[in-house]
Design an enzyme around this catalytic site. Structure first.
Site, short mmCIF file in Angstrom:
data_model
loop_
_atom_site.label_atom_id
_atom_site.label_comp_id
_atom_site.label_asym_id
_atom_site.label_seq_id
_atom_site.Cartn_x
_atom_site.Cartn_y
_atom_site.Cartn_z
N ARG A 156 0.83 -1.20 0.00
CA ARG A 156 0.00 0.00 0.00
C ARG A 156 0.87 1.25 0.00
NH1 ARG A 156 -5.14 1.48 -1.33
NH2 ARG A 156 -6.26 2.59 0.30
N THR B 280 -8.71 0.86 -10.41
CA THR B 280 -8.07 -0.35 -9.90
C THR B 280 -8.21 -1.52 -10.87
OG1 THR B 280 -8.61 0.38 -7.68
CG2 THR B 280 -7.96 -1.88 -7.89
N GLU C 161 -5.71 4.21 -7.47
CA GLU C 161 -6.92 4.79 -6.88
C GLU C 161 -7.91 5.19 -7.97
OE1 GLU C 161 -9.52 4.98 -4.79
OE2 GLU C 161 -9.67 7.13 -5.06
N GLU D 34 -3.89 7.90 -3.91
CA GLU D 34 -4.37 6.97 -2.87
C GLU D 34 -4.66 7.66 -1.54
OE1 GLU D 34 -5.82 3.55 -3.37
OE2 GLU D 34 -4.09 3.90 -4.64
N SER E 104 -7.87 0.58 2.83
CA SER E 104 -8.28 0.15 1.50
C SER E 104 -9.49 -0.78 1.59
CB SER E 104 -7.13 -0.61 0.84
OG SER E 104 -7.55 -1.23 -0.34
N SER E 105 -10.12 -0.96 0.44
CA SER E 105 -11.17 -1.98 0.32
C SER E 105 -10.73 -3.15 -0.55
CB SER E 105 -12.41 -1.36 -0.33
OG SER E 105 -12.90 -0.32 0.45
#
Ligand code: GLU
Length: 601
Positions: free
Chosen positions: A117, A416, A436, A455, A479-480
């Protein structure tokens, strides 16, 4: 368990290798598809043996498959596929972004994850998104296209770590096909042209981006060949000299310079706020190896990404809630009602509790426990939708938990990309990577051929200390992304993931439910119409979902927003006989490509 890897542990490469990286000498070739060459085959689903790759893009899947065919393993192929997506899907992924890599090692039976990340720069404080003039947060749309939104990229460090830890090939070899692809170019399809057009105004504000993605001042035409020689040169430099080329030295200086002082067209009206990134932030970047999340669902082991992503805990909690019901025995609308309720409750908990565990105490084990999910299921009415938003459960939840809640604004975007790989040995990779928003920050590093992410807009802007997802120096935004690997008796059974911002979580949950409970094949489970309830008043749904189910779900009390496409899944199933089904989208995002090494007769 978390261990950190220093991205500088690049496997030895000598400068002399530069010669073999001349485009003409590339060993692992990209499929030819630029003008005058046939495009690679692009079936959305393939079935067979010997290895499988699924992604949104035909070129990228073909490159990954070629690595498998030549004896590379799943980690090798995943890196090569991801690098190719950075060429053909530059608005969704690339070396200017980050992501999460989940790896299953068939020999040891272990699942390991890499958290690549992006991080907030060391000088970025909690009030960074607050306008000093007003004391209010910057408008979200203005923050997106700015240096302020750019996190320290983790993608190259992820590729290096994945190859070092799990792979058999060098980064140099795995970048070669993408160097060739960026040089030769790829055919511009409707999706690429439409994504460029949708971003035209903000791309035009950044001269380096306009030069690359708006040739002649307009989006490239469908059917034309898009080449990116600057990216080819950048990747070639990294292939020859290692990732230090990116994280230290001239390129790091250039990235920090453009983030701190975004170069905009004099006619542009964008504020393009400056960011805080320094060359030291890039030099200090580290990926994290950590244990995956794990839950059991219908006797299968579901592994996902632990925080800083909320994917693993929220997919896990949703499935644990659904474990309370015999969905296979229900009518489909009833099962869908329970699915919408399960994810709404799980989202309430993720919003309350999940952030970067290096900064906040995330109750990961509780969120994944069956007892906690049972307390949530207990308040779900099988006949009626709850009033949204529902409140988060207290962590000592037991029995039935009800409470009132306040509204959470969902600002995550829908860019994404995801890829899934299984190799001939049964190793598997689920890898979701992103910059993002579609087009990221809109800022291209001048002359380098790639976009920088935005992001950091995944942080919540208001610095409320009770919120686990506020900005802090060096922190990873929540994040998801939900790269997911499902094992059956220790063997890989499903590999699933999707783009789609916070809808990623519901998409992965829905695909697994469709396949495991609702009697669909994997391609059917991927293609089926989607809906997403993320603890908001309205359910997001696709038109086909509304056509099929709205009339039956409305009486429960579910309300639907404007229809929109949700997600772009790339999945693989391996059955008990080893038969592999690579299933990508047949239609969404222009259709993906699922390939296998040895197609079944
Ligand atoms: N930034 C999002 C996340 O990390 C992903 C963006 C998207 O899928 O569009 O969850």
């Amino acid at each position: 368990m978390v261990h950190v890897t220093h991205r500088s542990a690049f496997r030895g490469l000598s400068l002399a290798l530069g010669a073999v990286l001349a485009v003409g000498a590339v060993a692992v070739g990209a499929p030819a598809s630029a003008a005058g060459r046939p495009a690679p085959p692009a079936p959305s689903t393939s079935t067979g043996f010997g290895g499988a790759v699924s992604s949104v893009d035909a070129e990228a899947s073909a490159i990954g498959l070629e690595v498998l065919r030549k004896g590379g393993n799943a980690a090798d192929a995943a890196v090569a596929t991801a690098a190719a997506l950075g060429v053909t899907e530059p608005y969704s992924a690339g070396i200017g972004g980050g992501g999460y890599f989940v790896y299953f090692d068939a020999a040891t039976g272990e699942v390991t994850t890499i958290d690549g990340r992006e991080t907030a720069p060391a000088e970025m404080q909690s009030d960074a998104f607050i306008d000093p003039a007003t004391g209010l947060p910057y408008p979200f749309a203005a923050a997106v296209s700015s240096g302020l939104s750019v996190g320290v990229p983790g993608t190259l460090a992820t590729w290096e770590a994945a190859l070092d830890e799990f792979g058999t090939e060098s980064l140099k070899e795995m970048l070669k096909p993408s160097i060739l692809l960026a040089t030769r170019g790829f055919r511009v399809d409707e999706t690429f042209a439409a994504q460029t057009a949708a971003n035209q105004a903000r791309f035009a504000a950044f001269p380096a981006t306009a030069e690359l993605f708006l040739p002649n001042g307009a989006p490239p035409e469908v059917g034309s060949t898009f080449t990116n020689p600057d990216l080819a040169t950048t990747l070639r430099e990294i292939a020859v000299h290692g990732t230090d080329r990116f994280y230290e030295g001239a390129l790091a200086d250039e990235i920090a310079a453009i983030v701190q002082d975004p170069e905009t067209d004099p006619a542009a009206t964008l504020p393009a706020f400056p960011g805080f990134m320094t060359p030291d932030d890039l030099a200090d970047y580290e990926v994290l190896f950590q244990d995956p999340t794990r839950i059991e669902y219908r006797g299968l082991d579901v592994y996902g990404m632990a925080p800083s992503s909320s994917g693993g805990t929220t997919v896990g909690e949703s499935l644990n809630i659904l474990e309370n019901y015999d969905l296979a025995a229900e009518e489909v609308p009833q099962a869908l009602h329970l699915y919408l309720e399960a994810t709404a409750h799980a989202f309430a908990d993720r919003n309350a509790y999940v952030g970067d565990p290096a900064f906040v105490d995330v109750p990961t084990a509780t969120l994944l426990s069956q007892d906690f999910a049972d307390a949530r299921a207990c308040v779900i009415d099988p006949d009626a939708a709850s009033v949204k938003p529902v409140a988060p459960a207290p962590l000592d939840a037991a029995g039935c938990v009800t409470a009132a809640a306040e509204v959470d604004v969902d600002t995550e975007n829908i860019s994404t990309t995801h890829l899934s790989v299984v190799d001939q040995w049964g190793n598997a990779v689920a890898y979701t990577l992103t910059i993002e928003q579609t087009g990221g920050s809109g800022m291209t590093v001048p002359g380098r051929g790639f976009l920088l992410n935005n992001e950091l807009t995944d942080f919540n802007f208001v610095p409320n200390p009770a919120d686990p997802n506020i900005v802090e120096p060096g922190k990873r935004p929540r994040s998801s992304m939900s790269p997911t690997i499902v094992l059956d008796g220790g063997d890989v059974r499903f590999v699933v993931g999707s783009p789609g911002g916070s809808t990623i979580i519901t998409t992965v949950t829905q695909v697994l439910m469709n396949r495991i409970d609702l009697g669909m094949t994997l391609p059917e489970a991927v293609a089926a119409p989607r809906a997403s309830q993320r603890n908001t008043a309205n359910v997001s749904a696709e038109q086909a979902f509304l056509d099929a189910y709205a009339s039956e779900l409305t009486p429960y009390g579910h309300r639907f927003g404007n229809p929109a496409e949700i997600g772009a899944v790339a999945a693989i199933e391996v059955d008990a006989d080893g038969l592999m089904t690579a299933a990508a989208e047949p239609v969404r995002r222009g259709g993906g490509t699922g390939l296998v090494v040895q197609p079944a007769p």
